[in-house]
Design a protein around this motif. Structure first.
Motif, PDB file in Angstrom:
ATOM      1  N   VAL A 313     -76.362 -19.629 -20.034  1.00  0.00           N
ATOM      2  CA  VAL A 313     -77.193 -18.433 -19.845  1.00  0.00           C
ATOM      3  C   VAL A 313     -77.624 -18.284 -18.398  1.00  0.00           C
ATOM      4  O   VAL A 313     -78.171 -17.242 -18.015  1.00  0.00           O
ATOM      5  CB  VAL A 313     -78.441 -18.482 -20.747  1.00  0.00           C
ATOM      6  CG1 VAL A 313     -78.045 -18.645 -22.200  1.00  0.00           C
ATOM      7  CG2 VAL A 313     -79.407 -19.589 -20.323  1.00  0.00           C
ATOM      8  N   SER A 314     -77.385 -19.287 -17.575  1.00  0.00           N
ATOM      9  CA  SER A 314     -77.834 -19.251 -16.193  1.00  0.00           C
ATOM     10  C   SER A 314     -77.082 -18.203 -15.384  1.00  0.00           C
ATOM     11  O   SER A 314     -75.908 -17.918 -15.631  1.00  0.00           O
ATOM     12  CB  SER A 314     -77.645 -20.629 -15.540  1.00  0.00           C
ATOM     13  OG  SER A 314     -77.941 -20.580 -14.157  1.00  0.00           O
ATOM     14  N   GLN A 315     -77.764 -17.642 -14.388  1.00  0.00           N
ATOM     15  CA  GLN A 315     -77.134 -16.738 -13.428  1.00  0.00           C
ATOM     16  C   GLN A 315     -76.456 -17.512 -12.305  1.00  0.00           C
ATOM     17  O   GLN A 315     -75.739 -16.924 -11.503  1.00  0.00           O
ATOM     18  CB  GLN A 315     -78.191 -15.809 -12.829  1.00  0.00           C
ATOM     19  CG  GLN A 315     -78.769 -14.796 -13.799  1.00  0.00           C
ATOM     20  CD  GLN A 315     -77.824 -13.639 -14.069  1.00  0.00           C
ATOM     21  OE1 GLN A 315     -76.911 -13.373 -13.297  1.00  0.00           O
ATOM     22  NE2 GLN A 315     -78.035 -12.965 -15.174  1.00  0.00           N
ATOM     23  N   MET A 316     -76.689 -18.834 -12.249  1.00  0.00           N
ATOM     24  CA  MET A 316     -76.093 -19.668 -11.208  1.00  0.00           C
ATOM     25  C   MET A 316     -74.706 -20.126 -11.651  1.00  0.00           C
ATOM     26  O   MET A 316     -74.563 -20.812 -12.664  1.00  0.00           O
ATOM     27  CB  MET A 316     -76.966 -20.898 -10.934  1.00  0.00           C
ATOM     28  CG  MET A 316     -78.401 -20.597 -10.611  1.00  0.00           C
ATOM     29  SD  MET A 316     -78.600 -19.813  -9.013  1.00  0.00           S
ATOM     30  CE  MET A 316     -79.647 -18.446  -9.469  1.00  0.00           C
ATOM     31  N   GLN A 606     -85.265 -16.272  -2.028  1.00  0.00           N
ATOM     32  CA  GLN A 606     -86.431 -16.158  -2.898  1.00  0.00           C
ATOM     33  C   GLN A 606     -86.028 -15.721  -4.304  1.00  0.00           C
ATOM     34  O   GLN A 606     -86.535 -16.241  -5.307  1.00  0.00           O
ATOM     35  CB  GLN A 606     -87.428 -15.166  -2.297  1.00  0.00           C
ATOM     36  CG  GLN A 606     -88.655 -14.903  -3.146  1.00  0.00           C
ATOM     37  CD  GLN A 606     -89.513 -16.142  -3.346  1.00  0.00           C
ATOM     38  OE1 GLN A 606     -89.413 -17.105  -2.585  1.00  0.00           O
ATOM     39  NE2 GLN A 606     -90.363 -16.120  -4.358  1.00  0.00           N
ATOM     40  N   SER A 607     -85.088 -14.786  -4.404  1.00  0.00           N
ATOM     41  CA  SER A 607     -84.621 -14.326  -5.719  1.00  0.00           C
ATOM     42  C   SER A 607     -83.895 -15.442  -6.463  1.00  0.00           C
ATOM     43  O   SER A 607     -84.038 -15.587  -7.680  1.00  0.00           O
ATOM     44  CB  SER A 607     -83.696 -13.117  -5.552  1.00  0.00           C
ATOM     45  OG  SER A 607     -84.384 -12.023  -4.981  1.00  0.00           O
ATOM     46  N   ILE A 608     -83.112 -16.237  -5.733  1.00  0.00           N
ATOM     47  CA  ILE A 608     -82.400 -17.345  -6.367  1.00  0.00           C
ATOM     48  C   ILE A 608     -83.400 -18.371  -6.894  1.00  0.00           C
ATOM     49  O   ILE A 608     -83.228 -18.919  -7.989  1.00  0.00           O
ATOM     50  CB  ILE A 608     -81.414 -17.982  -5.367  1.00  0.00           C
ATOM     51  CG1 ILE A 608     -80.268 -17.005  -5.060  1.00  0.00           C
ATOM     52  CG2 ILE A 608     -80.841 -19.281  -5.922  1.00  0.00           C
ATOM     53  CD1 ILE A 608     -79.315 -17.496  -3.985  1.00  0.00           C
ATOM     54  N   GLN A 611     -84.836 -17.061  -9.998  1.00  0.00           N
ATOM     55  CA  GLN A 611     -83.841 -17.095 -11.061  1.00  0.00           C
ATOM     56  C   GLN A 611     -83.656 -18.513 -11.598  1.00  0.00           C
ATOM     57  O   GLN A 611     -83.439 -18.704 -12.796  1.00  0.00           O
ATOM     58  CB  GLN A 611     -82.503 -16.555 -10.551  1.00  0.00           C
ATOM     59  CG  GLN A 611     -81.454 -16.358 -11.629  1.00  0.00           C
ATOM     60  CD  GLN A 611     -81.901 -15.372 -12.692  1.00  0.00           C
ATOM     61  OE1 GLN A 611     -82.376 -14.289 -12.368  1.00  0.00           O
ATOM     62  NE2 GLN A 611     -81.755 -15.737 -13.959  1.00  0.00           N
ATOM     63  N   LEU A 612     -83.754 -19.508 -10.718  1.00  0.00           N
ATOM     64  CA  LEU A 612     -83.644 -20.899 -11.163  1.00  0.00           C
ATOM     65  C   LEU A 612     -84.711 -21.231 -12.191  1.00  0.00           C
ATOM     66  O   LEU A 612     -84.439 -21.880 -13.203  1.00  0.00           O
ATOM     67  CB  LEU A 612     -83.767 -21.844  -9.963  1.00  0.00           C
ATOM     68  CG  LEU A 612     -82.488 -22.302  -9.280  1.00  0.00           C
ATOM     69  CD1 LEU A 612     -82.836 -23.201  -8.103  1.00  0.00           C
ATOM     70  CD2 LEU A 612     -81.555 -22.998 -10.230  1.00  0.00           C
ATOM     71  N   PHE A 613     -85.929 -20.799 -11.923  1.00  0.00           N
ATOM     72  CA  PHE A 613     -87.009 -21.079 -12.865  1.00  0.00           C
ATOM     73  C   PHE A 613     -86.771 -20.353 -14.180  1.00  0.00           C
ATOM     74  O   PHE A 613     -86.974 -20.910 -15.265  1.00  0.00           O
ATOM     75  CB  PHE A 613     -88.358 -20.646 -12.273  1.00  0.00           C
ATOM     76  CG  PHE A 613     -89.534 -21.086 -13.095  1.00  0.00           C
ATOM     77  CD1 PHE A 613     -90.031 -22.366 -12.986  1.00  0.00           C
ATOM     78  CD2 PHE A 613     -90.124 -20.222 -13.999  1.00  0.00           C
ATOM     79  CE1 PHE A 613     -91.110 -22.786 -13.754  1.00  0.00           C
ATOM     80  CE2 PHE A 613     -91.205 -20.623 -14.765  1.00  0.00           C
ATOM     81  CZ  PHE A 613     -91.699 -21.915 -14.644  1.00  0.00           C
ATOM     82  N   ALA A 614     -86.335 -19.087 -14.099  1.00  0.00           N
ATOM     83  CA  ALA A 614     -86.038 -18.337 -15.325  1.00  0.00           C
ATOM     84  C   ALA A 614     -84.911 -19.007 -16.102  1.00  0.00           C
ATOM     85  O   ALA A 614     -84.943 -19.077 -17.336  1.00  0.00           O
ATOM     86  CB  ALA A 614     -85.663 -16.895 -14.974  1.00  0.00           C
ATOM     87  N   MET A 666     -88.462 -28.287  -7.859  1.00  0.00           N
ATOM     88  CA  MET A 666     -87.203 -28.647  -8.511  1.00  0.00           C
ATOM     89  C   MET A 666     -86.054 -27.956  -7.793  1.00  0.00           C
ATOM     90  O   MET A 666     -86.147 -26.782  -7.426  1.00  0.00           O
ATOM     91  CB  MET A 666     -87.216 -28.206  -9.975  1.00  0.00           C
ATOM     92  CG  MET A 666     -88.308 -28.806 -10.813  1.00  0.00           C
ATOM     93  SD  MET A 666     -88.159 -28.239 -12.537  1.00  0.00           S
ATOM     94  CE  MET A 666     -88.383 -26.475 -12.316  1.00  0.00           C
ATOM     95  N   ASP A 667     -84.958 -28.672  -7.617  1.00  0.00           N
ATOM     96  CA  ASP A 667     -83.760 -28.046  -7.073  1.00  0.00           C
ATOM     97  C   ASP A 667     -82.790 -27.749  -8.214  1.00  0.00           C
ATOM     98  O   ASP A 667     -83.105 -27.941  -9.397  1.00  0.00           O
ATOM     99  CB  ASP A 667     -83.108 -28.929  -6.004  1.00  0.00           C
ATOM    100  CG  ASP A 667     -82.693 -30.293  -6.547  1.00  0.00           C
ATOM    101  OD1 ASP A 667     -82.529 -30.431  -7.774  1.00  0.00           O
ATOM    102  OD2 ASP A 667     -82.539 -31.226  -5.741  1.00  0.00           O
ATOM    103  N   ILE A 668     -81.603 -27.300  -7.863  1.00  0.00           N
ATOM    104  CA  ILE A 668     -80.639 -26.871  -8.876  1.00  0.00           C
ATOM    105  C   ILE A 668     -80.175 -28.036  -9.742  1.00  0.00           C
ATOM    106  O   ILE A 668     -79.863 -27.864 -10.926  1.00  0.00           O
ATOM    107  CB  ILE A 668     -79.438 -26.172  -8.187  1.00  0.00           C
ATOM    108  CG1 ILE A 668     -78.561 -25.468  -9.217  1.00  0.00           C
ATOM    109  CG2 ILE A 668     -78.648 -27.159  -7.344  1.00  0.00           C
ATOM    110  CD1 ILE A 668     -77.515 -24.563  -8.585  1.00  0.00           C
ATOM    111  N   GLY A 669     -80.153 -29.265  -9.181  1.00  0.00           N
ATOM    112  CA  GLY A 669     -79.772 -30.433  -9.973  1.00  0.00           C
ATOM    113  C   GLY A 669     -80.823 -30.800 -10.995  1.00  0.00           C
ATOM    114  O   GLY A 669     -80.515 -31.128 -12.146  1.00  0.00           O
ATOM    115  N   THR A 670     -82.092 -30.719 -10.598  1.00  0.00           N
ATOM    116  CA  THR A 670     -83.186 -31.050 -11.512  1.00  0.00           C
ATOM    117  C   THR A 670     -83.254 -30.069 -12.666  1.00  0.00           C
ATOM    118  O   THR A 670     -83.521 -30.444 -13.808  1.00  0.00           O
ATOM    119  CB  THR A 670     -84.518 -31.052 -10.747  1.00  0.00           C
ATOM    120  OG1 THR A 670     -84.406 -31.896  -9.597  1.00  0.00           O
ATOM    121  CG2 THR A 670     -85.648 -31.556 -11.621  1.00  0.00           C
ATOM    122  N   VAL A 671     -83.024 -28.784 -12.368  1.00  0.00           N
ATOM    123  CA  VAL A 671     -83.112 -27.742 -13.397  1.00  0.00           C
ATOM    124  C   VAL A 671     -82.154 -28.027 -14.544  1.00  0.00           C
ATOM    125  O   VAL A 671     -82.466 -27.776 -15.716  1.00  0.00           O
ATOM    126  CB  VAL A 671     -82.833 -26.362 -12.769  1.00  0.00           C
ATOM    127  CG1 VAL A 671     -82.560 -25.322 -13.846  1.00  0.00           C
ATOM    128  CG2 VAL A 671     -84.018 -25.919 -11.917  1.00  0.00           C
TER     129      VAL A 671
END
Length: 782
Positions: A313-316, A606-608, A611-614, A666-671
């Motif tokens: 479901v991620s946008q990343m 900032q948007s990324i 989005q990571l948190f979402a 948190m970075d992208i790995g932690t998420v």
């Protein structure tokens, strides 16, 4: 016949090895990686950023400088000539890999030339920050890459460093490079380095712990061999689906390996149990192990796959790739575990005592004593443990809303890394490097004259300079002498003659056909003197943002630090608050036909981050709901399913609650770890509850049923958690922070999950909440 089928299975697996090996080797190539590459062009802020780049030029730049690089350094002219003429910087068709090469020395010369040129001191002052350092001397070269150059960035950056050494006399290692090109290349190299450095230590750790856990070499080699096969098959799947390894996919192969080993150890322990239960022949023990273990194995794989698939479901894009391929690898692994391991034991049993453990009787007796003691302690303290656990989870859960995310450069690398060292040097000696773009849009109905638009742009730029977190600005009026900004001078010239206005328009027109960074600012004035400014020319079908095609666009670039503790979201709001009042007339009404848009790297980053948190919330919530549904179905009741989920949510609340309270971003790995850990944590829960149910079915009390579950799967639970945690832990030493944080977060989460399954879950089963399991069984018996 059965033995023939088993041999045929091995033949098929051996036949697949060349395809798997070739595909896996092809997959181990990294993509272009940088935070802006982590979102697709369909991501709305990325689409806006792309439109900005279409209008104002690319922002894929390398900023290069070195000690002694000043506006008077002739080496800068030599560097420009080399980059423009050397065959190494052209493709086979003769196309240049760069859009432009600009130096502070060139721009300074251009600003001070001609009858309307600025004085040297004034020009240096205006360029201080974007191109010239605080001392008024230090400067840099900025190279803008084309799309084809971006694809060859590793080679081109290597050649660029070589040119700095050979033609500019810069000693190797004393140059300082930064910018989006270097960001992405550093991520590539860090990911590749992590795989090269830590894949073998991780595999050897897994093998060593596997041998220790299973006590015999042959079963350990069977389980380990299967894990390597699954690892390679998942990598090959990446290649055959048309992808290559991104930096975040680097941790997927070891994750698949440790999950395969964990499943294999559970099934092997079922074989040991069957052998000690009286199944003397290895083949019979293997069949009995499949009978006992197929359901928990499949359920464990399903819940793990759900946790991984929730990342889709991620946008990343890297997160989606990781979730999809890892989920497919887990499902494939479960099928191979249930076929390959029993088949191997069945075929090898006739030749050696594969499953026999000489010291197993004494070890199991010792284990039984230890588990009995633990069960006795929990029998006395279960209520206190359950209450303290639930209260502690409630307290830690209050920290979850405080969680923060970041994809800024300082969160991707260790403070001692070369890239952060270069950023610090450049920001100290030149200026801040992160741009925020303010675009003033004048639509065709706007009645402001050309000079009035110059004046408005100048007012906005002056206002931006007053914001503390913005270190420098640059715009169209950078090239305009101060007297052209005065209203009375403009009125005089317009009343008398248009010649000065024409000269001013031509001057801006020639100097300010700019791109998305200081690299392209004034570049067209140096190389491509066009008849239309990219700030002011009409651009049918290339307007910004979605307004009329004849919009007149004026761009102001401000710069913030990449390393200072600047809240980009708050800064963007602050910038908007300062700019908006300037777009009003004397009556406080918005000027007709005038608007401001905000673009560039900073709004996108900032948007990324938002989005990571979402993505964290959505993926974890999706996994939690689906896994809870599965657990309620498996436990045949809503309440038993909810009780069994407490121990699985426990490690996520514990670790992420602590992160929230501590304020660590948190970075992208932690998420990614929350949903992955939730799916893996359920594995041991399922095995424990499976034996707990069997204990209840045998008319044991809840205390005895807990003892029964401890004795039959407690050891395997510790073994699998150790292997999963220790197998990933070598990657915690990676220089790429998301990989390192994923590794240690997974190890910590799995350790917490083990504590949840061995302490929290039995306490809940022994507490009044555990009565729902007994009542359910009683109803079934009736």
């Amino acid at each position: 016949m059965t033995r023939r089928r088993l041999r045929l299975l091995f033949v098929y697996l051996l036949a697949a090895l060349p395809l798997i090996g070739w595909g896996a080797s092809r997959a181990i190539q990294t993509n272009a990686n940088s935070p802006i590459d982590w979102v697709t062009h369909d991501f709305a802020p990325r689409a806006e950023y792309d439109r900005f780049r279409e209008v104002f030029g690319a922002g894929d730049v390398v900023i290069a400088s070195w000690p002694g690089c000043t506006v008077d350094s002739l080496e800068l002219d030599t560097l420009v000539e080399v980059l423009e003429r050397s065959p190494a910087f052209f493709d086979n068709s003769g196309a240049w890999y760069f859009e432009s090469v600009v130096t502070g020395r060139q721009v300074l010369a251009d600003l001070t030339s001609g009858p309307f040129g600025l004085s040297r001191a004034e020009a240096i002052e205006r360029l201080r920050g974007p191109l010239i350092g605080p001392d008024g001397e230090a400067t840099c070269a900025i190279v803008t890459f084309t799309a084809d150059g971006l694809a060859q960035r590793e080679v081109l950056v290597k050649y660029l460093r070589g040119a700095l050494s050979k033609y500019c006399g810069v000693p190797a290692g004393e140059w300082h490079l930064a910018g989006p090109i270097i960001d992405g290349l550093s991520v590539d190299l860090a990911g590749r380095s992590a795989l090269d450095q830590f894949a073998l230590p991780s595999a050897l750790t897994v093998l060593f712990v596997c041998v220790l856990c299973l006590w015999r070499v042959v079963p350990a080699l069977v389980v380990f061999g299967l894990s390597v096969f699954c690892q390679g098959a998942t990598l090959a799947l990446v290649h055959y689906c048309g992808d290559t390894m991104s930096a975040l996919l680097i941790v997927m192969p070891p994750l698949i390996q440790v999950l395969a080993v964990a499943a294999g150890i559970h099934l092997t322990n079922y074989c040991f149990d069957a052998e000690h239960a009286g199944f003397a022949r290895g083949a019979d023990a293997a069949v009995e192990a499949v009978r006992l273990g197929w359901l928990p194995t499949i359920l464990s794989a399903a819940t793990t796959a759900i946790g991984l698939a929730s990342l889709l479901v991620s946008q990343m894009q890297p997160i989606r790739q990781f979730g999809g391929y890892a989920a497919a690898g887990v499902l494939m692994t479960s099928g191979l575990v249930l076929t390959f391991i029993p088949a191997s034991y069945a075929l090898l049993a006739s030749r050696s005592q594969v499953l026999s453990q000489k010291n197993s009787a004494a070890a199991r007796s010792h284990d039984r004593t230890g588990w009995d003691r633990l069960a006795g302690v929990l029998q006395r303290t279960h209520l206190a443990v359950a209450i303290l656990t639930l209260c502690g989870m409630g307290l830690l859960a209050a920290g979850l809303p405080k969680l923060q995310t970041s994809v800024r450069i300082e969160t991707l690398f260790s403070p001692q890394s070369r890239i952060l060292s270069d950023y610090r040097w450049l920001e100290t000696h030149i200026g801040p490097l992160v741009p925020i773009e303010v675009v003033l849009c004048f639509d065709p109905d706007c009645r402001l004259s050309f000079l009035e638009r110059v004046q408005l742009t100048a007012r906005v730029e002056r206002e931006l300079r007053t914001i503390p977190d913005l270190g420098a600005t640059m715009s169209a009026v950078t090239a305009v002498p101060d007297q052209f900004e005065l209203p009375q001078f403009a009125a005089q010239q317009m009343a008398g003659s248009s010649s000065v206005i024409d000269i001013l328009r031509t001057r801006i027109d020639q100097r300010l056909s700019s791109g998305a960074s200081p690299a392209v600012l004034l570049e067209q004035a140096l190389r491509q003197r066009r008849s239309g400014s990219r700030f002011m020319a009409s651009r049918p079908a290339q307007h910004w943002p979605d307004g009329p095609a004849e919009d007149d666009l004026w761009r102001i670039t401000a710069y913030a630090s990449a390393l200072d503790n600047v809240d980009y979201g708050a800064l963007l709001d602050y910038v908007e608050q300062h700019v908006t009042p300037l777009l009003n007339d004397n009556q406080g009404e918005t000027l007709a036909g005038v608007s401001a848009e905000y673009a560039g790297i900073m709004p996108l980053v900032q948007s990324i981050q938002q989005q990571l948190f979402a993505d964290l919330f959505r993926s974890f919530l999706g996994a939690l709901i689906l896994i809870t549904v599965v657990m309620t179905l498996v436990q045949a009741g809503v309440l038993p399913g909810l009780v069994s989920m407490v121990s699985n949510v426990f490690p996520i609340v514990l670790l992420f609650g602590l992160l929230g309270w501590s304020g660590v971003a948190m970075d992208i790995g932690t998420v990614m770890t929350a949903s992955v850990a939730l799916g893996i944590a359920v594995d041991d829960t399922l095995h424990f509850l499976s034996f707990f149910r069997r204990g209840l079915d045998a008319d044991r009390s809840r205390v005895d049923a807990v003892r029964f579950a401890y004795q039959h799967c407690g050891r395997a639970m510790i073994q699998t958690s150790l292997i999963c945690g220790l197998g990933l832990l070598p990657f915690a030493a990676s220089s790429f922070a998301p990989t390192a944080r994923f590794a240690w977060m997974m190890a910590a989460l799995l350790g917490s999950a083990l504590m949840g399954d061995l302490i929290v879950l039995p306490s809940l089963l022994l507490s009044p909440l555990g009565c729902c399991f007994v009542r359910h069984e009683t109803i079934n018996e009736k």
